[in-house]
Scaffold this motif. Sequence first.
Motif, PDB file in Angstrom:
ATOM      1  N   ASP A   1      16.291 -41.580 -59.529  1.00  0.00           N
ATOM      2  CA  ASP A   1      15.865 -40.186 -59.571  1.00  0.00           C
ATOM      3  C   ASP A   1      14.363 -40.125 -59.839  1.00  0.00           C
ATOM      4  O   ASP A   1      13.886 -40.598 -60.871  1.00  0.00           O
ATOM      5  N   SER A   2      13.593 -39.507 -58.929  1.00  0.00           N
ATOM      6  CA  SER A   2      12.128 -39.486 -59.040  1.00  0.00           C
ATOM      7  C   SER A   2      11.632 -38.494 -60.072  1.00  0.00           C
ATOM      8  O   SER A   2      10.434 -38.420 -60.323  1.00  0.00           O
ATOM      9  N   THR A   3      12.513 -37.682 -60.676  1.00  0.00           N
ATOM     10  CA  THR A   3      12.082 -36.726 -61.691  1.00  0.00           C
ATOM     11  C   THR A   3      12.363 -37.214 -63.103  1.00  0.00           C
ATOM     12  O   THR A   3      12.143 -36.475 -64.056  1.00  0.00           O
ATOM     13  N   ARG A   4      12.812 -38.448 -63.270  1.00  0.00           N
ATOM     14  CA  ARG A   4      13.171 -38.959 -64.584  1.00  0.00           C
ATOM     15  C   ARG A   4      12.602 -40.355 -64.799  1.00  0.00           C
ATOM     16  O   ARG A   4      12.625 -41.181 -63.900  1.00  0.00           O
TER      17      ARG A   4
ATOM     18  N   LYS B   1      12.292 -36.230 -68.742  1.00  0.00           N
ATOM     19  CA  LYS B   1      12.510 -35.441 -67.531  1.00  0.00           C
ATOM     20  C   LYS B   1      11.187 -34.819 -67.094  1.00  0.00           C
ATOM     21  O   LYS B   1      10.584 -34.041 -67.832  1.00  0.00           O
ATOM     22  N   ASN B   2      10.760 -35.167 -65.896  1.00  0.00           N
ATOM     23  CA  ASN B   2       9.507 -34.669 -65.341  1.00  0.00           C
ATOM     24  C   ASN B   2       9.797 -33.388 -64.563  1.00  0.00           C
ATOM     25  O   ASN B   2       9.758 -33.351 -63.341  1.00  0.00           O
ATOM     26  N   GLU B   3      10.101 -32.329 -65.332  1.00  0.00           N
ATOM     27  CA  GLU B   3      10.514 -31.065 -64.727  1.00  0.00           C
ATOM     28  C   GLU B   3       9.773 -29.906 -65.384  1.00  0.00           C
ATOM     29  O   GLU B   3       9.480 -29.941 -66.583  1.00  0.00           O
ATOM     30  N   GLN B   4       9.504 -28.861 -64.611  1.00  0.00           N
ATOM     31  CA  GLN B   4       8.777 -27.709 -65.119  1.00  0.00           C
ATOM     32  C   GLN B   4       9.538 -27.013 -66.239  1.00  0.00           C
ATOM     33  O   GLN B   4       8.960 -26.613 -67.252  1.00  0.00           O
TER      34      GLN B   4
ATOM     35  N   TYR C   1       5.789 -32.721 -72.627  1.00  0.00           N
ATOM     36  CA  TYR C   1       6.941 -33.534 -72.279  1.00  0.00           C
ATOM     37  C   TYR C   1       7.581 -34.047 -73.569  1.00  0.00           C
ATOM     38  O   TYR C   1       6.967 -34.072 -74.634  1.00  0.00           O
TER      39      TYR C   1
ATOM     40  N   LEU D   1       6.803 -43.163 -64.190  1.00  0.00           N
ATOM     41  CA  LEU D   1       6.343 -41.984 -63.456  1.00  0.00           C
ATOM     42  C   LEU D   1       4.989 -41.563 -64.023  1.00  0.00           C
ATOM     43  O   LEU D   1       4.701 -41.782 -65.196  1.00  0.00           O
TER      44      LEU D   1
END
Length: 364
Positions: A26-29, A67-70, A79, A206
């Motif tokens: 998963d590219s967002t984690r 988690k690389n999420e808004q 973060y 990431l």
Amino acid sequence: MKSLLFFMVGWFILFGGEKVLGQGGDSTRAYFIDARFHTGKILDNIPTGNSTVRPPFMAELDLGIIKNEQRVWDYANCYAKNGLALSYIDFGDAKLLGKAAGLTIFTEPHVVRSQRFLFTFRAGAGFSYLSKLYNADSNPDNIYFSQHISFLLLLNPTLYYVIHPQWRILGGVQFSHISNGGSTWPNWGINIVTANVGVSYSLHPLELKPRSRKPFTDRHLKVIAHLFGGSHTSDPTDTDPSKKRFAGGVNVGVVKPLGRVCSIGVGTEFFYDGVSKLLEEQNNKPYNTFVGSVSLQNYFFFGKILFGQQLAYYITPHHPNPDNNLYQHYLLEYRIKGPLYAGISLHAHGKVSDFVAFTTGVIF
């Protein structure tokens, strides 16, 4: 106790633990394995003649996710790494205190970030298994531990230095508290402060770019209310063993947000304490079964986690702790939905735990 363990493990699942195990691409984690080694000092006074042989030592393995999420960033304009910490503790005296194994769930917001340095503040809660307990005959001086499964709380500011996209070295200071929350006697618990060093490895690195900060405008006064209930254990006497009685009530505070993370204010608490009836029978003195207090309150909000600290003062006479009118109330809760929270709380007098309770909370 088992139900509380399942509840805490459920928190990790809600944090995204199942994705750590099942979605490595998963590219967002970003996923992390950290190893830490601690040494330091036990803050409590060990009974005369039983000072520890050597300083306490702790080894720790952390499994974490960022988690690389808004939506995650929007919780606190930063973060945060969440995960599980497995620990081994040698208290420095195998005969008196023994050793412990711990499992905690933690959240670790990134307070300051730069290209090479990262400063975080980690808070965690969980359980420890203790090898040595109080025994009136074989271990009477171990007034700290009286049951094998006890609570473990920790606070740890940490500085990381990036040496490679996948590798970081770290150093920090940790405060750890272990006690059974007043569920059995004796229950002094133990407090440890340690310096720690270690290494952090990213399984799936990431680049966590700073996101736009939303201005904080919600500075209106808020009401935070909690219902709590648990078991309060009395101290034994020469004629009566320790006994458990129900303790529970309501806690209300009016707080002002200082930002997305911190709110401060004042409040009150009113609760029933069944131990008062036992004290009346034992001492032939009046004790109030219903106890009231006023308090200064501080809350931290780390994503969906609420961590509250209150310094309270009894306003009712003849309360169960007549020698100390001040006490602390700590709350650790998870946001279930909207303004609704659920978790656990701890009443304590100084370094001595009074009782643990289950809580439900709501913010208006």
